[in-house]
Design a protein around this motif. Structure first.
Motif, PDB file in Angstrom:
ATOM      1  N   VAL A 128      31.582  42.852  45.707  1.00  0.00           N
ATOM      2  CA  VAL A 128      32.583  43.042  46.748  1.00  0.00           C
ATOM      3  C   VAL A 128      33.641  44.010  46.225  1.00  0.00           C
ATOM      4  O   VAL A 128      33.710  44.282  45.023  1.00  0.00           O
ATOM      5  CB  VAL A 128      33.242  41.704  47.156  1.00  0.00           C
ATOM      6  CG1 VAL A 128      32.210  40.775  47.794  1.00  0.00           C
ATOM      7  CG2 VAL A 128      33.895  41.032  45.956  1.00  0.00           C
ATOM      8  N   LYS A 129      34.481  44.494  47.114  1.00  0.00           N
ATOM      9  CA  LYS A 129      35.435  45.533  46.730  1.00  0.00           C
ATOM     10  C   LYS A 129      36.793  44.994  46.290  1.00  0.00           C
ATOM     11  O   LYS A 129      37.555  45.711  45.639  1.00  0.00           O
ATOM     12  CB  LYS A 129      35.620  46.517  47.891  1.00  0.00           C
ATOM     13  CG  LYS A 129      34.361  47.319  48.198  1.00  0.00           C
ATOM     14  CD  LYS A 129      34.600  48.316  49.313  1.00  0.00           C
ATOM     15  CE  LYS A 129      33.356  49.136  49.591  1.00  0.00           C
ATOM     16  NZ  LYS A 129      33.555  50.116  50.693  1.00  0.00           N
ATOM     17  N   THR A 130      37.116  43.743  46.661  1.00  0.00           N
ATOM     18  CA  THR A 130      38.434  43.214  46.313  1.00  0.00           C
ATOM     19  C   THR A 130      38.323  41.797  45.760  1.00  0.00           C
ATOM     20  O   THR A 130      37.371  41.068  46.058  1.00  0.00           O
ATOM     21  CB  THR A 130      39.371  43.191  47.532  1.00  0.00           C
ATOM     22  OG1 THR A 130      38.901  42.216  48.478  1.00  0.00           O
ATOM     23  CG2 THR A 130      39.446  44.553  48.192  1.00  0.00           C
ATOM     24  N   GLU A 131      39.334  41.413  44.998  1.00  0.00           N
ATOM     25  CA  GLU A 131      39.404  40.054  44.467  1.00  0.00           C
ATOM     26  C   GLU A 131      39.585  39.046  45.594  1.00  0.00           C
ATOM     27  O   GLU A 131      39.082  37.916  45.513  1.00  0.00           O
ATOM     28  CB  GLU A 131      40.575  39.939  43.481  1.00  0.00           C
ATOM     29  CG  GLU A 131      40.658  38.605  42.768  1.00  0.00           C
ATOM     30  CD  GLU A 131      39.448  38.329  41.897  1.00  0.00           C
ATOM     31  OE1 GLU A 131      38.938  37.184  41.946  1.00  0.00           O
ATOM     32  OE2 GLU A 131      39.015  39.243  41.180  1.00  0.00           O
ATOM     33  N   ASP A 132      40.267  39.432  46.644  1.00  0.00           N
ATOM     34  CA  ASP A 132      40.460  38.536  47.788  1.00  0.00           C
ATOM     35  C   ASP A 132      39.125  38.178  48.435  1.00  0.00           C
ATOM     36  O   ASP A 132      38.916  37.025  48.844  1.00  0.00           O
ATOM     37  CB  ASP A 132      41.371  39.184  48.831  1.00  0.00           C
ATOM     38  CG  ASP A 132      42.834  39.201  48.396  1.00  0.00           C
ATOM     39  OD1 ASP A 132      43.169  38.453  47.451  1.00  0.00           O
ATOM     40  OD2 ASP A 132      43.623  39.963  48.991  1.00  0.00           O
TER      41      ASP A 132
END
Length: 212
Positions: free
Chosen positions: A91-95
């Motif tokens: 995925v692209k973000t930690e969120d």
């Protein structure tokens, strides 16, 4: 594969696919096909009921993704084995990663969530195709190794890292599985979440001592 724009439609397609391809995540299932699904499940350590339970849990995690953030369906792989959810993907973000884990934990019956999701902007079609090729190669090797009960293993490959989950008959069998993975080109790392089966006490009863 292009996912339908309607999240519920996407979920239905995925759920039906999981039900029909109950053995697709296991080496023997990939070789023998859908028709032998029930018979294969009976030979797995977790049994038919265990396979059905894990399929149901996996579907409910996908339902959480579809309801809350359907983009997770395209980026996060879900493999449930003995009620333990292995999450893989990029995925692209930690969120996004935190959300995928949090939603998996919301499913009743999940006893553990193994977070192997990576936050990265690398990867692409070529990497995905290579990862699929690695998994297929390893599945074939395990299937035709008579010293390995291949049906008890599930394999996911992301970015050249092979993730294993399932049940090993012994530490030696698990090491044999890892050796097969090491011999495959492009494999960078091997991460095992495989449980080693406890020995059967009935097969090795404790020795008794005779009194004087």
């Amino acid at each position: 594969m292009t996912l339908p724009s309607n999240p519920r439609t996407a979920l239905s397609a995925l759920a039906i696919g999981c039900a029909l391809l109950v053995t697709a995540c296991t080496p023997v299932g990939a070789v023998l096909g859908v028709g032998a699904g029930t018979g294969i499940a009976a030979y797995q350590e977790r049994g038919v009921d265990g396979v059905a339970r894990d399929i149901g849990l996996s579907s409910r995690i996908l339902d959480q993704y579809a309801r809350n953030d359907h983009t997770l369906l395209a980026h996060v792989g879900v493999e449930v084995y003995e009620s333990r959810a292995l999450l893989t993907g990029q995925v692209k973000t930690e969120d996004e990663r935190a959300k995928a884990v949090r939603l998996a934990w919301k499913v009743d019956g999940i006893t553990d969530v193994i977070n192997e999701i990576h936050v990265t902007t690398d990867g692409g079609i070529i990497d995905t195709a290579r990862d699929s090729w690695i998994s297929a190669q390893l599945e074939a090797k395990l299937t035709f190794d008579e010293k390995i009960l291949a049906i008890n293993y599930a394999i996911e490959t992301v970015g050249g890292t092979v993730y294993l989950i399932g049940i090993a008959q012994s530490a030696d069998e698990l090491e044999r599985v890892k050796n097969h993975a090491r011999a495959i080109e492009y494999v960078r790392h091997i991460v095992s979440h495989v449980r080693i089966k406890a020995p059967d006490p009935a097969a090795n009863p404790p020795a008794t001592t005779q009194g004087s």
